[in-house]
Design a protein around this motif. Sequence first.
Motif, PDB file in Angstrom:
ATOM      1  N   TYR A  87       0.805  -1.107  -0.047  1.00 36.71           N
ATOM      2  CA  TYR A  87       0.006  -0.105   0.110  1.00 36.71           C
ATOM      3  C   TYR A  87       0.934   1.201   0.076  1.00 36.71           C
ATOM      4  N   ASP A  88       0.407   2.499  -0.218  1.00 33.07           N
ATOM      5  CA  ASP A  88       1.243   3.577  -0.246  1.00 33.07           C
ATOM      6  C   ASP A  88       1.187   3.891   1.363  1.00 33.07           C
ATOM      7  N   TYR A  90       3.013   6.746   2.598  1.00 33.94           N
ATOM      8  CA  TYR A  90       2.536   8.035   2.752  1.00 33.94           C
ATOM      9  C   TYR A  90       1.943   8.561   1.617  1.00 33.94           C
ATOM     10  N   HIS A  92       1.330  10.815  -1.540  1.00 30.90           N
ATOM     11  CA  HIS A  92       2.192  11.283  -2.485  1.00 30.90           C
ATOM     12  C   HIS A  92       2.800  12.716  -2.477  1.00 30.90           C
TER      13      HIS A  92
END
Length: 233
Positions: A87-88, A90, A92
């Motif tokens: 997953y991301d 943080y 962007h």
Amino acid sequence: MSESFSTEASPSVSHAIQTRRSVRAFLPDPVAESDVREILEIASRSASGGNLQPWKVSVLAGAARDALVGAVAERMLATPFGEGPEYDIYPHDLTEPYHGRRGQVAKDMYALVGIERDDAAGRVRQMGRNFSFFDAPVGMFISIDRNMGPPQFSDLGIFLQSIMLLARERGLHTCPQEAWSLWGKSIREFTDIPEDELIFCGVSLGYAVPDAAINDLYTGRAPVDEFATFKGF
Ligand SMILES: Cc1cc2nc3c(=O)[nH]c(=O)nc-3n(C[C@H](O)[C@H](O)[C@H](O)COP(=O)(O)O)c2cc1C
């Protein structure tokens, strides 16, 4: 050693919170399975929306832990940044004050271990220490069904904090590790975590090296009036 660092067992919740920190150098002293089980059993009393209890935990110690750590150490030579994130970690476009806070903790951590700003290899090496659980004898992974959303992720956070505080009550320390979410494929190989669960983080668990420079990292916090407002008192 900064004032709030303690390897003693915490006598109160306040003490546990104040002496919890992310420890990044652990002693090899083992932690009994019964202690880990007790921590997880009590942590499972954590609140969760609708009492969903969405947390799933895989615990590795001994040869099982070493096998994963060994495999990832080898694979890191070819792909130092992992197998693709779960997953991301943080957003962007991390804005202020968050961007600055993130930079500050990294700067302070690398300064403590003598890694210069432009020492990219040194930074990668230090980042790589995540994947030996910072030498902790126990590594855990917290995962969640992929169809769960932000409210259930907050449940995971509550559960994670319970684990970290219960560890302090036993004289243990922890480091929560989103970095492990870069190695989902390898983790699944060495645990029973299925594809339809997202690996949220790893957690290192063990006894802290009391005089390790990196464990001296005492991160700052914004004052209450910066994140809370009060009316009607
Ligand atoms: C969910 C979560 C994931 C984290 N992932 C990592 C990580 O992968 N590696 C690491 O060294 N620290 C990690 N941290 C530790 C944070 O950097 C740390 O909590 C923050 O800088 C505040 O410092 P403190 O925990 O010592 O109070 C993580 C913390 C949380 C809550």
